[in-house]
Design a protein around this motif. Structure first.
Motif, PDB file in Angstrom:
ATOM      1  N   LYS A 199      11.325  11.778  -1.457  1.00 15.57           N
ATOM      2  CA  LYS A 199      10.943  13.177  -1.566  1.00 15.57           C
ATOM      3  C   LYS A 199      10.474  13.714  -0.220  1.00 15.57           C
ATOM      4  O   LYS A 199      10.134  12.963   0.692  1.00 15.57           O
ATOM      5  CB  LYS A 199       9.843  13.361  -2.619  1.00 15.57           C
ATOM      6  N   GLN A 200      10.451  15.023  -0.134  1.00 19.31           N
ATOM      7  CA  GLN A 200       9.967  15.714   1.061  1.00 19.31           C
ATOM      8  C   GLN A 200       8.504  16.083   0.866  1.00 19.31           C
ATOM      9  O   GLN A 200       8.101  16.496  -0.229  1.00 19.31           O
ATOM     10  CB  GLN A 200      10.791  16.977   1.298  1.00 19.31           C
ATOM     11  N   SER A 201       7.706  15.927   1.915  1.00 22.89           N
ATOM     12  CA  SER A 201       6.320  16.398   1.871  1.00 22.89           C
ATOM     13  C   SER A 201       6.226  17.713   2.635  1.00 22.89           C
ATOM     14  O   SER A 201       6.897  17.892   3.655  1.00 22.89           O
ATOM     15  CB  SER A 201       5.367  15.373   2.493  1.00 22.89           C
ATOM     16  N   MET A 202       5.382  18.602   2.150  1.00 19.93           N
ATOM     17  CA  MET A 202       5.262  19.925   2.756  1.00 19.93           C
ATOM     18  C   MET A 202       4.102  20.013   3.744  1.00 19.93           C
ATOM     19  O   MET A 202       3.694  21.106   4.142  1.00 19.93           O
ATOM     20  CB  MET A 202       5.103  20.984   1.652  1.00 19.93           C
ATOM     21  N   VAL A 203       3.553  18.888   4.157  1.00 24.72           N
ATOM     22  CA  VAL A 203       2.453  18.908   5.117  1.00 24.72           C
ATOM     23  C   VAL A 203       2.936  19.447   6.463  1.00 24.72           C
ATOM     24  O   VAL A 203       4.116  19.364   6.809  1.00 24.72           O
ATOM     25  CB  VAL A 203       1.838  17.505   5.302  1.00 24.72           C
ATOM     26  N   SER A 204       1.993  19.969   7.242  1.00 26.82           N
ATOM     27  CA  SER A 204       2.309  20.561   8.544  1.00 26.82           C
ATOM     28  C   SER A 204       2.288  19.499   9.638  1.00 26.82           C
ATOM     29  O   SER A 204       2.010  18.325   9.385  1.00 26.82           O
ATOM     30  CB  SER A 204       1.295  21.663   8.878  1.00 26.82           C
ATOM     31  N   GLU A 205       2.536  19.920  10.855  1.00 24.96           N
ATOM     32  CA  GLU A 205       2.484  19.018  12.009  1.00 24.96           C
ATOM     33  C   GLU A 205       1.070  18.865  12.553  1.00 24.96           C
ATOM     34  O   GLU A 205       0.856  18.171  13.541  1.00 24.96           O
ATOM     35  CB  GLU A 205       3.394  19.526  13.123  1.00 24.96           C
TER      36      GLU A 205
ATOM     37  N   ASP B  47      -1.151  13.453  -4.021  1.00 30.27           N
ATOM     38  CA  ASP B  47      -0.387  13.833  -5.207  1.00 30.27           C
ATOM     39  C   ASP B  47       0.977  14.372  -4.770  1.00 30.27           C
ATOM     40  O   ASP B  47       1.083  15.481  -4.254  1.00 30.27           O
ATOM     41  CB  ASP B  47      -1.151  14.897  -6.003  1.00 30.27           C
ATOM     42  N   GLY B  48       2.002  13.557  -4.962  1.00 33.23           N
ATOM     43  CA  GLY B  48       3.357  13.983  -4.590  1.00 33.23           C
ATOM     44  C   GLY B  48       4.177  14.441  -5.766  1.00 33.23           C
ATOM     45  O   GLY B  48       5.405  14.566  -5.657  1.00 33.23           O
ATOM     46  N   THR B  49       3.517  14.726  -6.884  1.00 37.05           N
ATOM     47  CA  THR B  49       4.222  15.093  -8.111  1.00 37.05           C
ATOM     48  C   THR B  49       5.151  16.276  -7.914  1.00 37.05           C
ATOM     49  O   THR B  49       6.279  16.310  -8.438  1.00 37.05           O
ATOM     50  CB  THR B  49       3.211  15.406  -9.233  1.00 37.05           C
ATOM     51  N   HIS B  50       4.681  17.256  -7.178  1.00 39.91           N
ATOM     52  CA  HIS B  50       5.455  18.490  -7.037  1.00 39.91           C
ATOM     53  C   HIS B  50       6.249  18.554  -5.730  1.00 39.91           C
ATOM     54  O   HIS B  50       6.816  19.600  -5.395  1.00 39.91           O
ATOM     55  CB  HIS B  50       4.514  19.698  -7.133  1.00 39.91           C
ATOM     56  N   ASP B  51       6.285  17.460  -4.996  1.00 41.48           N
ATOM     57  CA  ASP B  51       7.098  17.429  -3.776  1.00 41.48           C
ATOM     58  C   ASP B  51       8.576  17.514  -4.146  1.00 41.48           C
ATOM     59  O   ASP B  51       9.026  16.844  -5.089  1.00 41.48           O
ATOM     60  CB  ASP B  51       6.845  16.137  -2.988  1.00 41.48           C
ATOM     61  N   PRO B  52       9.344  18.319  -3.424  1.00 42.57           N
ATOM     62  CA  PRO B  52      10.778  18.441  -3.733  1.00 42.57           C
ATOM     63  C   PRO B  52      11.540  17.183  -3.359  1.00 42.57           C
ATOM     64  O   PRO B  52      11.146  16.429  -2.456  1.00 42.57           O
ATOM     65  CB  PRO B  52      11.213  19.632  -2.871  1.00 42.57           C
ATOM     66  N   ALA B  53      12.629  16.958  -4.051  1.00 37.85           N
ATOM     67  CA  ALA B  53      13.476  15.811  -3.759  1.00 37.85           C
ATOM     68  C   ALA B  53      14.057  15.932  -2.358  1.00 37.85           C
ATOM     69  O   ALA B  53      14.359  17.030  -1.864  1.00 37.85           O
ATOM     70  CB  ALA B  53      14.586  15.707  -4.792  1.00 37.85           C
ATOM     71  N   LEU B  54      14.223  14.813  -1.703  1.00 35.27           N
ATOM     72  CA  LEU B  54      14.816  14.785  -0.365  1.00 35.27           C
ATOM     73  C   LEU B  54      16.327  14.887  -0.491  1.00 35.27           C
ATOM     74  O   LEU B  54      16.954  14.094  -1.199  1.00 35.27           O
ATOM     75  CB  LEU B  54      14.421  13.487   0.341  1.00 35.27           C
TER      76      LEU B  54
ATOM     77  N   PHE C 222       0.837  -1.195   0.000  1.00 38.82           N
ATOM     78  CA  PHE C 222       0.000   0.000   0.000  1.00 38.82           C
ATOM     79  C   PHE C 222       0.875   1.249   0.000  1.00 38.82           C
ATOM     80  O   PHE C 222       2.069   1.196   0.296  1.00 38.82           O
ATOM     81  CB  PHE C 222      -0.934   0.013   1.212  1.00 38.82           C
ATOM     82  N   ASP C 223       0.269   2.368  -0.333  1.00 35.48           N
ATOM     83  CA  ASP C 223       0.974   3.648  -0.365  1.00 35.48           C
ATOM     84  C   ASP C 223       0.779   4.357   0.978  1.00 35.48           C
ATOM     85  O   ASP C 223      -0.320   4.844   1.261  1.00 35.48           O
ATOM     86  CB  ASP C 223       0.416   4.511  -1.506  1.00 35.48           C
ATOM     87  N   PRO C 224       1.805   4.450   1.823  1.00 34.69           N
ATOM     88  CA  PRO C 224       1.637   5.064   3.148  1.00 34.69           C
ATOM     89  C   PRO C 224       1.314   6.549   3.096  1.00 34.69           C
ATOM     90  O   PRO C 224       0.792   7.104   4.066  1.00 34.69           O
ATOM     91  CB  PRO C 224       2.977   4.800   3.830  1.00 34.69           C
ATOM     92  N   ARG C 225       1.598   7.210   1.982  1.00 39.30           N
ATOM     93  CA  ARG C 225       1.273   8.633   1.859  1.00 39.30           C
ATOM     94  C   ARG C 225      -0.234   8.854   1.916  1.00 39.30           C
ATOM     95  O   ARG C 225      -0.694   9.916   2.362  1.00 39.30           O
ATOM     96  CB  ARG C 225       1.828   9.189   0.545  1.00 39.30           C
ATOM     97  N   ARG C 226      -1.015   7.878   1.457  1.00 35.67           N
ATOM     98  CA  ARG C 226      -2.470   7.990   1.428  1.00 35.67           C
ATOM     99  C   ARG C 226      -3.076   7.906   2.832  1.00 35.67           C
ATOM    100  O   ARG C 226      -4.251   8.201   3.020  1.00 35.67           O
ATOM    101  CB  ARG C 226      -3.061   6.902   0.533  1.00 35.67           C
ATOM    102  N   VAL C 227      -2.256   7.507   3.787  1.00 32.37           N
ATOM    103  CA  VAL C 227      -2.668   7.483   5.189  1.00 32.37           C
ATOM    104  C   VAL C 227      -2.155   8.707   5.924  1.00 32.37           C
ATOM    105  O   VAL C 227      -2.891   9.409   6.625  1.00 32.37           O
ATOM    106  CB  VAL C 227      -2.145   6.198   5.880  1.00 32.37           C
ATOM    107  N   LEU C 228      -0.882   9.008   5.734  1.00 29.61           N
ATOM    108  CA  LEU C 228      -0.195   9.950   6.609  1.00 29.61           C
ATOM    109  C   LEU C 228      -0.268  11.405   6.166  1.00 29.61           C
ATOM    110  O   LEU C 228      -0.160  12.313   6.992  1.00 29.61           O
ATOM    111  CB  LEU C 228       1.274   9.517   6.719  1.00 29.61           C
TER     112      LEU C 228
END
Length: 378
Positions: free
Chosen positions: A317-323, A293-300, A167-173
């Motif tokens: 990649k890095q996600s720009m989501v907040s805390e 959609d992580g298409t535009h997330d910057p590379a880690l 599964f894709d953990p991004r769809r949860v977190l």
């Protein structure tokens, strides 16, 4: 249909498991070496096998689809030994990898630990954990989450790490993002202020209408719950019952531990635990994932570990989501506390003042004078 069988490793007093249970998941087995915490688990999860040493477990229990692990943080915490992932406690994460290497049908792995692990030794703990998961063929995502996001007046930052092969953990977190704290009292003088009475020179843990994160206490077992300065000048520490509620547990959840340990040990159990609502949220999103959609997330980059990142097929990649994944109704300390606080002792208050005056930390206007007035009136 999602299989709901969970095996909890380093379960503590069952915070992750309780949160997952609220989402309809159930534990097939638990593991905890602390005798008092194990007794709490056996009381609160009757009929569930509780192992006492992960090193003695040869394989995961039959039917396990989810492994959860709030692995030991003593070597990774900013207030701990700082010896890193190879320390005598935190190295036990290797037991998770050992069990995973011998298991073929695990859908999810959920880890929890302190935010400081992102920075300690230039993030070596995260280097190790992410590399090991990728060696085993897992995709992963992690995010720093603040307990205040779920309406509780505790400013507690923890890394929530989720991995899966299927599964894709991004769809949860990452799909929930409130972007700002629900605590709107950050500058008000008319609300209680939580702080670490054990500190003062280099940090304060100052939190407005909230407390700094509950801790396990000293290495010799002395509790050190945070202090609260109230608008009327009173200063005290919360009761253990409110401390349990501040982590999202029912009152007296840790009461069974008194059967075998002194009552003060309950503070260690609570300080070492997790915030239950976080894992209720995680369980909800595992049940009902949404597209990310992580298409535009910057590379880690290799420079540092950010507050949120992911790896799918080893592309990082890095996600720009907040805390703040949620913006639930915030109940500040001025309305949350149900039980009388324990007045802060003269020694504790004057000790804090002495350290604060010798340091150069900024305090809110009137904070020091109110604390001085408190000591004068004790």
């Amino acid at each position: 249909m999602i299989d709901k069988c969970v095996f909890g490793i380093f379960s503590g007093i069952g915070g992750i498991e309780l949160g997952m249970a609220k989402g309809g998941f159930y534990s097939v087995a638990l593991c905890e070496i602390d005798k008092a915490a194990k007794h709490v688990l056996e009381t609160k999860f009757p009929g569930i096998k509780v192992f006492d040493d992960v090193r003695a477990i040869k394989k995961v229990p039959e039917g396990t689809k989810i492994i959860t692990a709030g692995f030991p943080c003593q070597d990774l915490s900013s207030s701990g030994k700082k010896s890193g992932i190879s320390g005598e406690q935190s190295f036990l994460i290797d037991e998770v990898f050992r069990l995973l290497s011998n298991s073929k049908n695990i859908d999810w792995v959920i880890l929890e630990n302190v935010k400081f692990m992102l920075h300690l030794n230039k993030g070596s703990a995260m280097d190790y954990i992410t590399n090991e998961f990728e060696k085993l063929g897992y995709n992963w995502a992690y995010r720093v989450v603040n307990t205040e996001s779920f309406g509780l007046p505790q400013r507690r930052h923890r890394v929530i790490f989720i991995a899966s092969k299927c599964f894709d953990p991004r769809r949860v977190l990452f799909v929930d993002d409130a972007k700002e704290s629900p605590n709107k009292n950050s500058s008000s003088d008319e609300v209680p202020r939580g702080f670490y009475w054990t500190e003062g020179r280099y940090s304060t843990g100052m939190a407005h209408n909230s407390i700094p994160p509950l801790k396990a206490g000293s290495t010799i077992g002395i509790p050190s719950p945070p202090a609260i300065l109230f608008p009327d000048g009173a200063v005290g520490t919360p009761s253990i019952l409110d401390a349990e509620r501040l982590q999202g547990f029912p009152e007296n959840w840790t009461k069974p531990s008194e059967d075998i340990m002194r009552p003060s040990h309950r503070w260690k159990l609570i300080g070492n635990s997790v915030s239950v609502p976080i894992f209720h949220w995680v369980s909800h999103r595992i049940n009902k994932p949404l597209d990310y959609d992580g298409t535009h997330d910057p590379a880690l980059t290799d420079s540092k570990w950010p507050n949120a990142a992911w790896s799918i097929k080893k592309i990082r990649k890095q996600s720009m989501v907040s805390e703040w994944p949620k913006n639930e109704e915030f109940i500040g300390l001025n309305k949350f506390l149900k039980y009388p606080v324990k007045p802060l002792s003269f020694k504790a208050a004057t000790g804090y003042l002495s350290r604060a005056k010798s340091g150069n930390l900024n305090h809110p206007d009137g904070f020091i004078s109110k604390l001085e007035e408190y000591t004068n009136n004790i």
